[in-house]
Design an enzyme around this catalytic site. Sequence first.
Site, PDB file in Angstrom:
ATOM      1  N   SER A  13       0.825  -1.215   0.000  1.00 32.77           N
ATOM      2  CA  SER A  13       0.000   0.000   0.000  1.00 32.77           C
ATOM      3  C   SER A  13       0.857   1.261   0.000  1.00 32.77           C
ATOM      4  O   SER A  13       0.572   2.224   0.706  1.00 32.77           O
ATOM      5  CB  SER A  13      -0.928  -0.004   1.217  1.00 32.77           C
ATOM      6  N   GLY A  14       1.936   1.246  -0.789  1.00 32.62           N
ATOM      7  CA  GLY A  14       2.716   2.469  -1.008  1.00 32.62           C
ATOM      8  C   GLY A  14       2.127   3.207  -2.204  1.00 32.62           C
ATOM      9  O   GLY A  14       0.989   2.953  -2.619  1.00 32.62           O
ATOM     10  N   THR A  43       7.361   4.852   0.699  1.00 26.59           N
ATOM     11  CA  THR A  43       6.717   6.063   0.175  1.00 26.59           C
ATOM     12  C   THR A  43       6.608   7.158   1.234  1.00 26.59           C
ATOM     13  O   THR A  43       6.943   8.310   0.983  1.00 26.59           O
ATOM     14  CB  THR A  43       5.317   5.727  -0.372  1.00 26.59           C
ATOM     15  N   ALA A  46       9.601   9.471   1.749  1.00 23.76           N
ATOM     16  CA  ALA A  46      10.212  10.214   0.635  1.00 23.76           C
ATOM     17  C   ALA A  46      10.221  11.698   0.975  1.00 23.76           C
ATOM     18  O   ALA A  46       9.203  12.266   1.357  1.00 23.76           O
ATOM     19  CB  ALA A  46       9.454   9.955  -0.656  1.00 23.76           C
ATOM     20  N   GLN A  47      11.383  12.296   0.830  1.00 26.51           N
ATOM     21  CA  GLN A  47      11.515  13.706   1.204  1.00 26.51           C
ATOM     22  C   GLN A  47      11.558  14.596  -0.030  1.00 26.51           C
ATOM     23  O   GLN A  47      10.772  15.514  -0.196  1.00 26.51           O
ATOM     24  CB  GLN A  47      12.810  13.912   2.005  1.00 26.51           C
ATOM     25  N   GLY A  49      11.001  14.560  -3.463  1.00 27.94           N
ATOM     26  CA  GLY A  49       9.841  14.863  -4.285  1.00 27.94           C
ATOM     27  C   GLY A  49       9.692  13.947  -5.478  1.00 27.94           C
ATOM     28  O   GLY A  49      10.269  12.866  -5.531  1.00 27.94           O
ATOM     29  N   GLU A 116      17.894  18.085  -7.804  1.00 23.04           N
ATOM     30  CA  GLU A 116      18.679  17.103  -7.042  1.00 23.04           C
ATOM     31  C   GLU A 116      19.808  16.575  -7.921  1.00 23.04           C
ATOM     32  O   GLU A 116      19.926  16.950  -9.093  1.00 23.04           O
ATOM     33  CB  GLU A 116      17.781  15.949  -6.567  1.00 23.04           C
ATOM     34  N   HIS A 243      22.243   5.759  -0.822  1.00 22.20           N
ATOM     35  CA  HIS A 243      22.043   7.217  -0.755  1.00 22.20           C
ATOM     36  C   HIS A 243      23.253   7.813  -0.052  1.00 22.20           C
ATOM     37  O   HIS A 243      23.666   7.329   0.998  1.00 22.20           O
ATOM     38  CB  HIS A 243      20.755   7.539   0.007  1.00 22.20           C
ATOM     39  N   ARG A 289      24.048  10.118  -8.059  1.00 21.75           N
ATOM     40  CA  ARG A 289      24.143   9.570  -6.705  1.00 21.75           C
ATOM     41  C   ARG A 289      25.253   8.534  -6.523  1.00 21.75           C
ATOM     42  O   ARG A 289      25.949   8.538  -5.512  1.00 21.75           O
ATOM     43  CB  ARG A 289      22.787   8.944  -6.385  1.00 21.75           C
ATOM     44  N   HIS A 350      19.554   2.298  -0.083  1.00 24.76           N
ATOM     45  CA  HIS A 350      18.395   3.196  -0.223  1.00 24.76           C
ATOM     46  C   HIS A 350      17.347   2.691  -1.203  1.00 24.76           C
ATOM     47  O   HIS A 350      16.166   2.679  -0.901  1.00 24.76           O
ATOM     48  CB  HIS A 350      18.935   4.554  -0.692  1.00 24.76           C
ATOM     49  N   GLU A 374       8.767  -0.060  -6.649  1.00 23.01           N
ATOM     50  CA  GLU A 374      10.177  -0.413  -6.427  1.00 23.01           C
ATOM     51  C   GLU A 374      10.437  -1.907  -6.599  1.00 23.01           C
ATOM     52  O   GLU A 374      11.551  -2.317  -6.906  1.00 23.01           O
ATOM     53  CB  GLU A 374      10.605   0.064  -5.029  1.00 23.01           C
ATOM     54  N   ARG A 385      19.452   4.902 -10.504  1.00 22.30           N
ATOM     55  CA  ARG A 385      18.237   5.719 -10.625  1.00 22.30           C
ATOM     56  C   ARG A 385      18.547   7.202 -10.452  1.00 22.30           C
ATOM     57  O   ARG A 385      19.264   7.594  -9.529  1.00 22.30           O
ATOM     58  CB  ARG A 385      17.231   5.298  -9.554  1.00 22.30           C
ATOM     59  N   LEU A 391       9.109   7.799  -7.386  1.00 20.19           N
ATOM     60  CA  LEU A 391       7.676   8.071  -7.157  1.00 20.19           C
ATOM     61  C   LEU A 391       6.996   8.204  -8.524  1.00 20.19           C
ATOM     62  O   LEU A 391       5.871   7.742  -8.730  1.00 20.19           O
ATOM     63  CB  LEU A 391       7.511   9.348  -6.327  1.00 20.19           C
TER      64      LEU A 391
END
Length: 534
Positions: A13-14, A43, A46-47, A49, A116, A243, A289, A350, A374, A385, A391
């Site tokens: 349920s993400g 989910t 997630a910061q 965006g 980012e 990350h 990253r 991550h 994911e 990624r 998202l």
Amino acid sequence: MATDPPKVLIIGSGIAGLSAAIHFGEFSDVTVLTKSSADEGNTRYAQGGIAGVWSKNDSFEEHKKDTLAAGAGLCRESAVDICIEEGPDRIRELINWGVEFTRDPSSPNDYDLHREGGHHQRRILHAHDFTGLAIEETLIKKAKSNPRIRILENRMAVDLIMEGKLDPKPNTRELGRCLGAYSLDTTTNEITPIAADLTVIAGGGAGKVYLYTSNPDVATGDGIAMAHRAGARVANLEFMQFHPTCLYHPAAKNFLITEALRGEGAVLRNLNGHDFMRDHHEMGSLAPRYVVSQAIDLELKRSGAPHVWLDLSSMDESYFKTHFPQVQSMCEKFGIHPPRDYIPVVPAAHYLCGGILVDDWAQTSVPGLLAIGEAACTGLHGANRLASNSLLEGVVYSKRAAVRAKATLTSQELPKPPRPLPAWEFGRAVDMEEQIDIVATWREIRTLMWNYVGIVRSDRRLNRARERLALLRHEVNEDYWKFKVNRDLIELRNLLTVSELIVECAIRRKESRGLHLNVDYPTQIPEEAHDTII
Ligand code: FAD
Ligand code: SIN
């Protein structure tokens, strides 16, 4: 003659599972299994965006170029085109459903766009620095408003129910169609079969395979392990993304320091204050990253330091407080006061770029089984990624899954599962008296993966990991059949399966590419630009 409405079972349920539930709920009865509370999963944490072409200065071509560059030659172009071109419509859909992204204070009709690592444009819509939570809460509300969707909390999918196991055909090991899944009520430990015309895995990633991770406890790769047991093809599991910046503090479990800070000018420094990323990449601290994580790893190994610093001192204090309230309050909880103070950071596991191999419509290689989010490998991310593309992938493919499945599900020819499905066989299994074996093995796997299959790999370490995991497999399998299963035992078995799959994929890749860095094959080899498929 009236026919039963189609039944869809969604595991997770993400963002992927709930948005799929909303789309499937328009023409089917939907059951969503979720092993903890509905809002728990990657989910909600997630910061940064969700990435999408939104500004007039941006274009599909530029977003595509950044995604392909980050993916280090392994992205599937059709998946990249699909996500980037359909993304803005899916983001608009989220807005229509009620997600309130942060607006640009100087132009309130527009959204504030962040940047980012690896992005050459501002294209990240965000809700301050708690974007995932804003999306998750909106999706739960929207899904619950449809009576055809039922969300079952504390229900864990144990295994998929395969036609070929119920009705084995002579001389073949084919498992055939997926007919649903066994579900464990984690409050009573009862197991019941749930029949479905279509099963969708949206069980998220597997960060918990590693000792240090940004992921919450539910991220044990259950969906990937289940699909693998059901004969589905999985791919590219060697590409675990680390990350670069998780908070380094003994009491801070899993807290991520968003990359959007670096998009707003924050700089990584070693303990001598040197901006070391300038030595590694032209984009400095905003490099893709994997480049940043590998450079930090090198810095830590070379200096023996326990962490590096994130320097936010170029940022205005009030800007920091309004844009990053979550990072601010978490740091202050630990006595760190940015932007004045540097933040101590380290890399942590991550995001899993590989997963269950799917086509452009989320179909796996197993009939009756789809995978999204994911847990899936669509080809969008390739070997690494691009930030905030996950998202995006979740919303785009959940819609596609429903669009393609609609015709089949609403046709009269749909093969119906045999009902009722057989009950779970406990056999001679007994209750487990103590949990110590589970706890010890769990820790052993995660430590082994961190030390031997981490940011920098070698053939020797990978082979050693393979041998040790094989030993552990015998013990875990023995326990699995000897004892009545519970959530911990199921997760342990899945964690082990996913670890073995990651190691196997890593051993097969005889080069270094993107997130996979093997010192025995230090360069990227053009002939190796293909998926690793198991
Ligand atoms: P999840 O949201 O993880 O949901 C998985 C669901 O499956 C959960 O409900 C879980 O309980 C359930 N589940 C698992 N196993 C079972 C089982 N056996 N039975 C029943 N249910 C099960 N991505 C971005 O694009 N932008 C960001 O800013 C960003 N920031 C991030 C920050 C953090 C700290 C983390 C951890 C990730 C971040 N990511 C970000 C990645 C992104 O959040 C995830 O990849 C994405 O949310 C995954 O969505 P999902 O629906 O596939 O899985
Ligand atoms: C972050 O906010 O740094 C995470 C973004 C992502 O994982 O895409």
